[in-house]
Design an enzyme around this catalytic site. Structure first.
Site, short mmCIF file in Angstrom:
data_model
loop_
_atom_site.label_atom_id
_atom_site.label_comp_id
_atom_site.label_asym_id
_atom_site.label_seq_id
_atom_site.Cartn_x
_atom_site.Cartn_y
_atom_site.Cartn_z
N SER A 16 0.88 -1.38 -0.06
CA SER A 16 -0.06 0.19 -0.13
C SER A 16 0.89 1.37 0.15
CB SER A 16 -1.00 -0.30 1.09
OG SER A 16 -0.25 0.06 2.42
N ASN A 92 7.00 -8.40 0.90
CA ASN A 92 7.76 -7.28 1.42
C ASN A 92 7.21 -6.70 2.79
OD1 ASN A 92 8.92 -4.32 1.03
ND2 ASN A 92 6.72 -3.89 0.98
N TYR A 156 18.76 -7.01 15.41
CA TYR A 156 17.53 -6.69 14.53
C TYR A 156 17.69 -7.31 13.06
CZ TYR A 156 20.11 -2.85 12.34
OH TYR A 156 20.83 -1.92 11.77
#
Length: 263
Positions: A16, A92, A156
């Site tokens: 989006s 993604n 991370y």
């Protein structure tokens, strides 16, 4: 170069906004119909409308949470129902930069688990659902969006390192069915959210955005951040028949990490 993508169908998760939106747009411009998927209906519907208006391709918005297997299953089923097939999957969807941060003492195990569930297991869920459709047609392209933290020592970065392993494992398993699986590692990317952050930081430091970017990219060969449309070019090539010989690969798209040699 004709990428031979006219009439193909793609799913782009996290489609989006940001990188996902740019990838969806790039595929549409190559003649691909696209299902864009994310969790926020309003943003999805607005993006789908904009992409269809700009390119004339069919773009359908599907609300889905990649941490929920049933959502992923319905996402793939709706794509096939509405668009007729699925040729390309672009994984993604993930929290930009990840949720877990800091040192061992600072990092939270819940944040780490959620990062892995969304990005690694989420990618796995999507591939598991699309694979039977691609296997039945003996062709398919799967592109995972990772991150250069896969090549750095950080907590991370665990999720992106895991995506590399997943990519190679599944490329070996699916290659005989005409399905390629690759991972792209973006570097610092000028999305809408990143640009807003750069403007705020530049204002606080009393310098221009361009000066801040140059300051922050001294370890990058091209001395700038990359733009989402540049990633879209790479995705479109990997999604095409032209890239059939490329699978199981990790491709950095960050402007060149200076001094680093990867074999």
């Amino acid at each position: 170069m004709d990428l031979e993508l006219e009439g193909k169908v793609a799913i782009v998760t996290g489609g989006s906004k940001g990188i996902g939106r740019a990838i969806a747009l790039g595929l549409c411009k190559e003649g691909v119909d696209v299902a864009i998927c994310a969790r926020t209906r309003e943003t999805l519907e607005a993006t789908a409308k904009q992409l269809t208006s700009e390119t004339g391709r069919r773009v359908i918005p599907i609300v889905a949470d990649m941490t929920k297997t049933e959502d992923v299953r319905k996402m793939v089923q709706q794509t096939v129902q509405d668009l007729g097939r699925v040729d390309i999957l672009v994984n993604n969807a993930a929290v930009v930069g990840g949720q877990v941060r800091g040192t061992l003492a600072e990092a939270d195990e819940i944040d780490l688990s959620q990062d892995l569930d969304t990005k690694v297991v989420g990618y796995f869920r999507c591939i598991k659902e699309v694979a039977p459709y691609m296997q039945s047609q003996k062709s398919g392209r799967i592109i995972n969006i990772g991150g250069l933290s896969a090549r750095q020592a950080s907590i991370y970065g665990l999720r992106n390192a895991a995506v590399v392993h997943l990519t190679k494992t599944l490329s070996d398993q699916l290659g005989a069915d005409g399905i390629t699986v690759n991972v792209i590692h973006p570097g610092g990317t000028r999305t809408e959210d990143v640009d807003r952050g750069l403007e705020e930081r530049a204002t606080r430091q009393g310098i221009s955005v361009e000066e801040l970017v140059l300051k922050n990219t001294q370890g990058v060969a091209i001395k700038r951040n990359i733009f989402p449309y540049e990633l879209a070019y790479l995705v479109a090539f990997l999604a095409s028949p032209k890239a059939e010989c490329i699978t199981g690969e990790s491709i950095a798209a960050g402007g060149g990490a200076m001094g680093a040699v990867f074999q």
